[in-house]
Design a protein around this motif. Structure first.
Motif, PDB file in Angstrom:
ATOM      1  N   VAL A   1       0.864  -1.236  -0.044  1.00 37.97           N
ATOM      2  CA  VAL A   1       0.021   0.078   0.093  1.00 37.97           C
ATOM      3  C   VAL A   1       1.048   1.306   0.075  1.00 37.97           C
ATOM      4  CG1 VAL A   1      -0.491   0.171   2.485  1.00 37.97           C
ATOM      5  CG2 VAL A   1      -2.223   1.048   0.840  1.00 37.97           C
ATOM      6  N   GLU A   2       1.922   1.304   0.712  1.00 41.16           N
ATOM      7  CA  GLU A   2       2.875   2.392   0.731  1.00 41.16           C
ATOM      8  C   GLU A   2       3.504   2.809  -0.780  1.00 41.16           C
ATOM      9  OE1 GLU A   2       5.937   2.329   3.611  1.00 41.16           O
ATOM     10  OE2 GLU A   2       4.262   1.765   5.353  1.00 41.16           O
ATOM     11  N   ALA A   3       3.608   1.802  -1.593  1.00 40.86           N
ATOM     12  CA  ALA A   3       4.313   2.016  -2.808  1.00 40.86           C
ATOM     13  C   ALA A   3       2.850   2.368  -3.920  1.00 40.86           C
ATOM     14  CB  ALA A   3       4.593   0.562  -3.646  1.00 40.86           C
ATOM     15  N   VAL A   4       1.854   1.961  -3.704  1.00 42.92           N
ATOM     16  CA  VAL A   4       0.685   2.377  -4.526  1.00 42.92           C
ATOM     17  C   VAL A   4       0.397   3.804  -4.144  1.00 42.92           C
ATOM     18  CG1 VAL A   4      -1.767   2.103  -4.843  1.00 42.92           C
ATOM     19  CG2 VAL A   4      -0.373   0.025  -4.492  1.00 42.92           C
ATOM     20  N   TYR A   5       0.501   4.076  -2.774  1.00 39.27           N
ATOM     21  CA  TYR A   5       0.331   5.461  -2.422  1.00 39.27           C
ATOM     22  C   TYR A   5       1.309   6.512  -2.967  1.00 39.27           C
ATOM     23  CZ  TYR A   5      -0.368   9.348   0.830  1.00 39.27           C
ATOM     24  OH  TYR A   5      -0.719  10.528   1.399  1.00 39.27           O
TER      25      TYR A   5
ATOM     26  N   VAL B   1      -8.153  11.775  -1.339  1.00 40.91           N
ATOM     27  CA  VAL B   1      -8.847  12.581  -0.522  1.00 40.91           C
ATOM     28  C   VAL B   1      -8.763  12.170   1.059  1.00 40.91           C
ATOM     29  CG1 VAL B   1     -10.906  12.924  -2.036  1.00 40.91           C
ATOM     30  CG2 VAL B   1     -11.060  10.681  -0.901  1.00 40.91           C
ATOM     31  N   HIS B   2      -8.280  11.065   1.404  1.00 42.69           N
ATOM     32  CA  HIS B   2      -7.526  10.701   2.693  1.00 42.69           C
ATOM     33  C   HIS B   2      -6.334  10.201   2.629  1.00 42.69           C
ATOM     34  CE1 HIS B   2     -11.468  11.529   4.664  1.00 42.69           C
ATOM     35  NE2 HIS B   2     -12.304  10.739   3.890  1.00 42.69           N
ATOM     36  N   GLY B   3      -5.410  10.486   3.304  1.00 41.50           N
ATOM     37  CA  GLY B   3      -3.990  10.235   3.279  1.00 41.50           C
ATOM     38  C   GLY B   3      -3.791   8.922   4.064  1.00 41.50           C
ATOM     39  N   LEU B   4      -2.683   8.268   3.938  1.00 38.35           N
ATOM     40  CA  LEU B   4      -2.158   6.901   4.185  1.00 38.35           C
ATOM     41  C   LEU B   4      -2.308   6.909   5.781  1.00 38.35           C
ATOM     42  CD1 LEU B   4      -1.452   3.978   3.213  1.00 38.35           C
ATOM     43  CD2 LEU B   4       0.930   4.753   3.187  1.00 38.35           C
ATOM     44  N   GLU B   5      -3.054   6.130   6.257  1.00 37.31           N
ATOM     45  CA  GLU B   5      -3.369   5.968   8.165  1.00 37.31           C
ATOM     46  C   GLU B   5      -3.265   4.457   8.310  1.00 37.31           C
ATOM     47  OE1 GLU B   5      -5.456  10.295   9.115  1.00 37.31           O
ATOM     48  OE2 GLU B   5      -6.697   8.480   8.691  1.00 37.31           O
ATOM     49  N   PHE B   6      -2.945   4.244   9.592  1.00 36.64           N
ATOM     50  CA  PHE B   6      -3.098   2.982  10.066  1.00 36.64           C
ATOM     51  C   PHE B   6      -4.198   3.175  10.861  1.00 36.64           C
ATOM     52  CE2 PHE B   6       1.567   3.014  10.190  1.00 36.64           C
ATOM     53  CZ  PHE B   6       1.649   1.707   9.445  1.00 36.64           C
ATOM     54  N   GLN B   7      -5.506   2.177  10.634  1.00 34.54           N
ATOM     55  CA  GLN B   7      -6.764   2.108  11.026  1.00 34.54           C
ATOM     56  C   GLN B   7      -6.978   1.114  12.163  1.00 34.54           C
ATOM     57  OE1 GLN B   7      -8.504   4.468  10.394  1.00 34.54           O
ATOM     58  NE2 GLN B   7      -7.775   5.190   8.241  1.00 34.54           N
ATOM     59  N   PRO B   8      -7.811   1.466  13.182  1.00 29.45           N
ATOM     60  CA  PRO B   8      -7.945   0.640  14.228  1.00 29.45           C
ATOM     61  C   PRO B   8      -8.368  -0.703  14.028  1.00 29.45           C
ATOM     62  CG  PRO B   8      -9.514   2.359  14.403  1.00 29.45           C
ATOM     63  CD  PRO B   8      -8.581   2.604  13.116  1.00 29.45           C
TER      64      PRO B   8
ATOM     65  N   HIS C   1      -3.782  -0.545   7.018  1.00 31.41           N
ATOM     66  CA  HIS C   1      -2.870   0.772   6.748  1.00 31.41           C
ATOM     67  C   HIS C   1      -3.719   1.238   5.146  1.00 31.41           C
ATOM     68  CE1 HIS C   1       1.178   2.428   6.064  1.00 31.41           C
ATOM     69  NE2 HIS C   1       0.508   3.232   6.543  1.00 31.41           N
ATOM     70  N   GLU C   2      -4.415   2.141   5.090  1.00 27.43           N
ATOM     71  CA  GLU C   2      -5.150   2.465   3.955  1.00 27.43           C
ATOM     72  C   GLU C   2      -5.260   3.881   3.583  1.00 27.43           C
ATOM     73  OE1 GLU C   2      -8.773   0.339   5.302  1.00 27.43           O
ATOM     74  OE2 GLU C   2      -9.504   2.281   5.914  1.00 27.43           O
ATOM     75  N   PHE C   3      -5.621   4.079   2.509  1.00 27.49           N
ATOM     76  CA  PHE C   3      -6.046   5.672   2.033  1.00 27.49           C
ATOM     77  C   PHE C   3      -7.197   5.634   1.165  1.00 27.49           C
ATOM     78  CE2 PHE C   3      -3.123   4.034  -1.250  1.00 27.49           C
ATOM     79  CZ  PHE C   3      -3.366   4.848  -2.431  1.00 27.49           C
TER      80      PHE C   3
ATOM     81  N   PHE D   1     -14.944   6.383  -5.365  1.00 31.91           N
ATOM     82  CA  PHE D   1     -14.094   6.510  -4.303  1.00 31.91           C
ATOM     83  C   PHE D   1     -13.527   4.928  -4.338  1.00 31.91           C
ATOM     84  CE2 PHE D   1     -16.964   9.528  -2.816  1.00 31.91           C
ATOM     85  CZ  PHE D   1     -16.150  10.497  -2.462  1.00 31.91           C
ATOM     86  N   HIS D   2     -12.150   4.985  -4.048  1.00 27.07           N
ATOM     87  CA  HIS D   2     -11.591   3.661  -3.811  1.00 27.07           C
ATOM     88  C   HIS D   2     -10.562   3.878  -2.461  1.00 27.07           C
ATOM     89  CE1 HIS D   2     -12.581   1.926  -7.574  1.00 27.07           C
ATOM     90  NE2 HIS D   2     -12.124   3.236  -8.343  1.00 27.07           N
ATOM     91  N   ARG D   3     -11.189   2.942  -1.535  1.00 26.98           N
ATOM     92  CA  ARG D   3     -10.203   2.501  -0.246  1.00 26.98           C
ATOM     93  C   ARG D   3      -9.221   1.778  -0.496  1.00 26.98           C
ATOM     94  NH1 ARG D   3     -11.048   3.962   5.070  1.00 26.98           N
ATOM     95  NH2 ARG D   3     -13.199   5.006   4.412  1.00 26.98           N
ATOM     96  N   ILE D   4      -8.138   1.895  -0.459  1.00 28.81           N
ATOM     97  CA  ILE D   4      -6.998   1.209  -0.627  1.00 28.81           C
ATOM     98  C   ILE D   4      -6.222   0.729   0.392  1.00 28.81           C
ATOM     99  CG2 ILE D   4      -4.940   0.842  -2.298  1.00 28.81           C
ATOM    100  CD1 ILE D   4      -6.119   3.031  -4.284  1.00 28.81           C
ATOM    101  N   GLY D   5      -5.956  -0.600   0.854  1.00 27.57           N
ATOM    102  CA  GLY D   5      -5.265  -0.824   2.013  1.00 27.57           C
ATOM    103  C   GLY D   5      -4.630  -2.209   1.866  1.00 27.57           C
ATOM    104  N   GLN D   6      -4.006  -2.334   3.073  1.00 26.34           N
ATOM    105  CA  GLN D   6      -2.975  -3.425   3.437  1.00 26.34           C
ATOM    106  C   GLN D   6      -3.368  -3.909   4.937  1.00 26.34           C
ATOM    107  OE1 GLN D   6       0.800  -2.985   2.570  1.00 26.34           O
ATOM    108  NE2 GLN D   6       1.563  -5.153   2.680  1.00 26.34           N
ATOM    109  N   GLU D   7      -3.415  -5.126   5.224  1.00 29.44           N
ATOM    110  CA  GLU D   7      -3.398  -5.832   6.213  1.00 29.44           C
ATOM    111  C   GLU D   7      -2.354  -5.379   7.192  1.00 29.44           C
ATOM    112  OE1 GLU D   7      -5.093  -9.399   8.979  1.00 29.44           O
ATOM    113  OE2 GLU D   7      -5.320  -9.370   6.787  1.00 29.44           O
TER     114      GLU D   7
END
Length: 125
Positions: A68-72, A83-90, A94-96, A105-111
């Motif tokens: 996800v960091e490389a995609v971001y 529209v929402h930066g890369l963040e760790f979620q509870p 780890h997504e943006f 919208f596309h929410r893009i993330g990685q466990e």
């Protein structure tokens, strides 16, 4: 039992949308039928686009990324609308979030096993 899901997003211009997904988001254009219906793909993900003069916008798809960091970073360099930066979620991701040229919208993330600082403090108390 289902094997996969392919979202079908309404768009005003299928060709323009496919070009955006190729040039900015790194997808491959798979096929186009009479400028009215088309498909793009990236890895195991496929998205269909159907022409609609008054498309309902704001659909949201979740895309699971290998890195996800490389995609971001790639999307930032390519000028994607983040529209929402890369963040760790509870919830352990780890997504943006991006918004495409059609308003979807596309929410893009990685466990991940990392939690945001606020969540870590809440869990400790």
């Amino acid at each position: 039992m289902f094997h996969y899901c392919t979202p079908q997003l309404p768009v005003k211009d299928v060709v323009k949308t496919q070009e955006y997904y190729r040039d900015v988001l790194g997808f491959k254009i798979d096929w186009l039928w009479e400028d009215n219906f088309g498909c793009v793909s990236n890895g195991k993900v496929q998205l269909f686009f159907c022409k609609n003069e008054n498309p309902i916008v704001g659909c949201c798809c979740y895309l699971d990324a290998e890195d996800v960091e490389a995609v971001y970073e790639k999307y930032k360099q390519n000028g994607a609308n983040i529209v929402h930066g890369l963040e760790f979620q509870p919830w352990g991701m780890h997504e943006f979030v991006i918004q495409d040229i059609d308003g979807h919208f596309h929410r893009i993330g990685q466990e991940t096993t990392e939690l945001p600082q606020a969540c870590t403090m809440e869990l400790a108390s």
